[in-house]
Scaffold this active site. Structure first.
Site, PDB file in Angstrom:
ATOM      1  N   HIS A 208       0.844  -1.203   0.000  1.00 53.84           N
ATOM      2  CA  HIS A 208       0.000   0.000   0.000  1.00 53.84           C
ATOM      3  C   HIS A 208       0.877   1.251   0.000  1.00 53.84           C
ATOM      4  CE1 HIS A 208      -2.809   3.049   1.533  1.00 53.84           C
ATOM      5  NE2 HIS A 208      -3.761   2.274   1.049  1.00 53.84           N
ATOM      6  N   CYS A 246      -3.770   2.402  -4.289  1.00 55.07           N
ATOM      7  CA  CYS A 246      -4.789   3.188  -3.584  1.00 55.07           C
ATOM      8  C   CYS A 246      -4.854   4.567  -4.226  1.00 55.07           C
ATOM      9  CB  CYS A 246      -4.434   3.282  -2.098  1.00 55.07           C
ATOM     10  SG  CYS A 246      -5.586   4.313  -1.166  1.00 55.07           S
ATOM     11  N   ASP A 321     -12.593   3.053  -0.550  1.00 56.33           N
ATOM     12  CA  ASP A 321     -11.717   3.277   0.615  1.00 56.33           C
ATOM     13  C   ASP A 321     -12.463   4.217   1.555  1.00 56.33           C
ATOM     14  OD1 ASP A 321      -9.440   2.989   2.155  1.00 56.33           O
ATOM     15  OD2 ASP A 321      -8.063   3.616   0.615  1.00 56.33           O
ATOM     16  N   HIS A 322     -11.754   4.960   2.348  1.00 54.74           N
ATOM     17  CA  HIS A 322     -12.390   5.833   3.337  1.00 54.74           C
ATOM     18  C   HIS A 322     -13.642   6.521   2.792  1.00 54.74           C
ATOM     19  CE1 HIS A 322      -8.059   6.571   4.913  1.00 54.74           C
ATOM     20  NE2 HIS A 322      -8.433   5.314   5.008  1.00 54.74           N
ATOM     21  N   TYR A 335     -14.397   4.665   8.122  1.00 57.44           N
ATOM     22  CA  TYR A 335     -14.938   3.313   7.927  1.00 57.44           C
ATOM     23  C   TYR A 335     -16.375   3.146   8.417  1.00 57.44           C
ATOM     24  CZ  TYR A 335     -10.425   2.025   6.208  1.00 57.44           C
ATOM     25  OH  TYR A 335      -9.297   1.957   5.428  1.00 57.44           O
TER      26      TYR A 335
END
Ligand code: CS2
Ligand code: MN
Length: 358
Positions: A208, A246, A321-322, A335
């Protein structure tokens, strides 16, 4: 493409497996044994217990995020060999239960970092995670860790485990003399030990990126642009040594061209997994907030991103993602359920349009 969702486990997540299963298009989870400290072996019994919960809920568990790398490995201390042996045991154990990809990072000391975990977006009353390099400049690492822990709604953020942070200043000092080349040497030592095992058992390691995508607090960092990942992949040349691309982390840096990076690493067959989210740059170069997933809400072109994935790695694992905090939800920063579920549906919609347009 397999659309997945991150899940931290029944006692560490505000989102249930049934809720995840009810998001249209989600087939699996990027899972973790959240209670495990970096360096510990994940036993078969623990893995079976976790994976069978997912299977019982109708979800796959082919991706783990993350098996964290012990600091002694990044520092290249003599004790690293013990932790590498443990890591290898964990890889072997995970492979036995159907895991195909392990996401990890090699950021010294800190995982992803923001200067504000819940910044109000006045236009709609939602909350986003926010970063400003000038604010960071006025904080010490200890200030930042304290603030992060205080604003995490009682959750431990990934990579910010208390046991790793208790002796933060001591560990920071150990990095004082380390440059990027020494960190790369330690990284190579780690890859040389684990990648042959991954090849043997059919697992791909996916690194990542640094988030934000530049060095912070004077720490050496390797994984924030195309050239950096080229070096990491060349350090141990193998199909099992891959990128977790990402978009939001790399996209925090205005100099990264995300669709071009996807094409570059995808054509090499070195994308192990994707995190797909958007980010909004706020004037100054190192100042941004995490936006909703839609292209219109941030500075990344999500259609171009999904098109590049469709072209070069159509079978990869993706997760939103977030997300922002919306509709009054409280939970682990980044999350919650709602905004990530919206993100997953939007990405699945783009995918359908791209697939049918072909
Ligand atoms: C994640 C990272 O929450 C996130 O942004 O993408 O915490 C990621 O899981 C780790 O860096 C991977 O080891
Ligand atoms: Mn990510």
């Amino acid at each position: 493409m397999k659309m997945t969702f991150r899940w931290f486990g029944a006692s560490s997540d505000s989102v249930s497996l049934q809720q995840i299963r009810q998001i249209p298009g989600i087939t699996g989870v990027m899972g973790v044994l959240d209670a495990k400290a970096a360096g510990e072996v994940w036993t078969e019994a623990e893995i079976v217990d976790y994976v069978s919960q997912l299977h019982a809920a109708g979800l796959e568990c082919e991706v783990i995020e993350s098996v964290n790398v012990h600091e002694d490995i990044k520092l290249g201390l003599p004790s690293r060999n013990r932790y590498i042996d443990n890591y290898i045991t964990t890889i072997r154990n995970l492979a036995k239960y159907g895991v195909k990809v392990i996401i990890y990072n090699f950021m010294p000391v800190l995982d992803w970092l923001r200067t504000d975990l819940a910044r109000l977006n006045p236009e709609d009353g939602s909350y986003s995670m926010f970063y400003d390099d000038q604010d960071l400049g006025s904080m010490t690492p200890v200030d930042l860790v304290r603030r992060t822990a205080e604003h995490s709604n009682g959750f431990t953020l990934p990579g910010w485990e208390p046991e790793r942070l208790a002796d933060l200043e001591r560990v920071m000092a150990l990095y004082a003399q380390m440059d990027e080349n020494s960190l790369l040497q330690n990284f190579t030592y780690f890859l040389d030990a684990i990648i042959p095992v991954c090849e043997e058992v059919g697992i791909r390691m996916a690194c990542h990126p640094d988030d934000p995508a530049w060095p912070i607090f004077g720490l050496p960092r390797l994984a924030h642009d195309q050239a950096g990942f080229d070096r990491i992949l060349a350090a141990h040349d193998s199909h099992a040594n891959t990128v977790c691309l990402c978009t939001g982390s790399l996209g925090s840096n205005v100099h990264n061209n995300i669709p071009a990076m996807i094409r570059h690493f995808g054509q090499m067959d070195r994308i192990g997994a994707m995190h797909v989210r958007n980010v909004r740059h706020l004037g100054a170069e190192r100042r941004f907030c995490e936006s909703a997933h839609l292209s219109a809400c941030g500075d990344l072109d999500m259609y171009e991103i999904m098109k590049a994935i469709h072209e070069v790695c159509p079978d990869t694992y993706i997760r939103p993602d977030h997300g922002r905090m919306i509709w009054g939800e409280t939970g682990r920063p980044g999350y919650g359920l709602y905004d990530r579920a919206l993100g997953a549906c939007y990405l699945s919609g783009l995918w359908e349009a791209i697939s049918k347009g072909h």
